[in-house]
Design a protein around this motif. Sequence first.
Motif, short mmCIF file in Angstrom:
data_model
loop_
_atom_site.label_atom_id
_atom_site.label_comp_id
_atom_site.label_asym_id
_atom_site.label_seq_id
_atom_site.Cartn_x
_atom_site.Cartn_y
_atom_site.Cartn_z
N GLY A 57 0.79 -1.23 0.00
CA GLY A 57 0.00 0.00 0.00
C GLY A 57 0.81 1.27 0.00
N GLU A 58 2.15 1.16 -0.04
CA GLU A 58 3.01 2.33 0.01
C GLU A 58 3.76 2.54 -1.30
N VAL A 59 4.30 3.74 -1.46
CA VAL A 59 5.17 4.06 -2.59
C VAL A 59 6.43 4.73 -2.08
N VAL A 60 7.47 4.70 -2.90
CA VAL A 60 8.67 5.50 -2.65
C VAL A 60 8.63 6.69 -3.59
N ILE A 61 8.86 7.88 -3.03
CA ILE A 61 8.91 9.11 -3.82
C ILE A 61 10.35 9.61 -3.83
N THR A 62 10.91 9.76 -5.01
CA THR A 62 12.20 10.43 -5.14
C THR A 62 11.92 11.92 -5.07
N ASP A 65 -0.17 -4.11 -3.85
CA ASP A 65 -1.52 -3.55 -3.71
C ASP A 65 -1.59 -2.06 -4.05
N VAL A 66 -0.64 -1.55 -4.84
CA VAL A 66 -0.68 -0.16 -5.29
C VAL A 66 -0.94 -0.15 -6.79
N ASP A 67 -1.88 0.67 -7.22
CA ASP A 67 -2.21 0.78 -8.63
C ASP A 67 -0.97 1.16 -9.44
N GLU A 68 -0.72 0.43 -10.53
CA GLU A 68 0.48 0.66 -11.33
C GLU A 68 0.51 2.03 -11.99
N SER A 69 -0.64 2.70 -12.06
CA SER A 69 -0.67 4.02 -12.70
C SER A 69 0.11 5.06 -11.91
N TRP A 70 0.45 4.76 -10.64
CA TRP A 70 1.25 5.70 -9.85
C TRP A 70 2.73 5.67 -10.24
N GLU A 71 3.18 4.62 -10.90
CA GLU A 71 4.59 4.54 -11.29
C GLU A 71 4.95 5.71 -12.19
N GLY A 72 5.96 6.50 -11.77
CA GLY A 72 6.43 7.62 -12.57
C GLY A 72 5.60 8.89 -12.43
N ALA A 73 4.57 8.87 -11.60
CA ALA A 73 3.70 10.05 -11.45
C ALA A 73 4.41 11.15 -10.66
N ARG A 74 4.15 12.40 -11.03
CA ARG A 74 4.58 13.56 -10.24
C ARG A 74 3.54 13.80 -9.16
N VAL A 75 3.96 13.81 -7.91
CA VAL A 75 2.99 13.84 -6.82
C VAL A 75 3.42 14.79 -5.71
N TRP A 76 2.44 15.21 -4.92
CA TRP A 76 2.66 15.81 -3.61
C TRP A 76 2.15 14.82 -2.58
#
Length: 317
Positions: free
Chosen positions: A30-35, A78-89
């Motif tokens: 359920g988590e992501v890593v943000i660079t 369990d994280v949607d693949e559409s978040w890969e490479g997304a610019r996020v806050w």
Amino acid sequence: MTVKAVAVQRFGDPGGLAVVDLPDPRPAAGEVVITTEAIGVGGVDALIRRGALAAYGFEAGHVLGGEVAGVVTALGTDVDESWEGARVWAPAGLGGGYAEQAVAPATVLVRLPPDVSPVDAVTVAGSGVVAHFGLRHARFATGESVLVRGAAGGIGVMAVQLAARDGTVAVTTSSPGRGARLRELGATEVLDRTGEGSPGHDVVIDVVAGEDLPSFLAKLNPNGRLVAVGAVAGPPPARLAAEMFAAFRKSLSFATFSADTVSTEDRRTVAAELLAAVGRGELDAVVHEVLPLAHATLAHRELDAGAVFGRIALVPV
């Protein structure tokens, strides 16, 4: 592999901050890593660093930082693949953001509009969420008068802009120069830090708190509401209750507000709306300075000196 981060090695003055090497973060389910491309520097970071929030259990080695913006570079299960490479806050809670990479739950992510920079995102989103819901907590209504105490900080400049959409805004600040800048953001009355000479407000949004908070009760109209959204000067004195009761016939209200009491989905919705407003030019991202992550000590010295107008952002280099 390791990443650079800034941790509190010793609680107290900014000299207790140090650049450290940490293992590459790994996202749990359920988590992501943000660079990270930008990291917000907030008043709560200074409170934690000073040791003022020791009751929350912070220990030496704690990495500061409550919000980041950047690119999602790793996904947990369990994280949607559409978040890969997304610019996020993303909000980072009470820590973890002062780093080249940060971990966040996918449920808190907000996609950045194409024309909003990471620096602008960490300048507006977190502070704006507090200002928006702080005004709502105060039951601010169209046509009312708001006094923003401590208006030059990140939360203050957002509260001024948001309140000015629907009412009249007075501010307290430390210099005529700052007052002029706050007028450009929507303030109609500029006062010194005591707020002298300006009674008659329906709402006070207080970022400062501290010993002088009770004196701002006298600046409220009958049925007025004072909401503390920060405490950069520490808690109010014990006499606050006595002064509330001394003004009993005015039916005044005092409350604190923390964004922790707002649902994740509501916070995401408002953060997205604020970022979209920045992209349309309807809100200003007031950036005081952009510093390298390794210069976090300098950022905190400026916070402690009261020298910041708007928000400082750190950037990994």
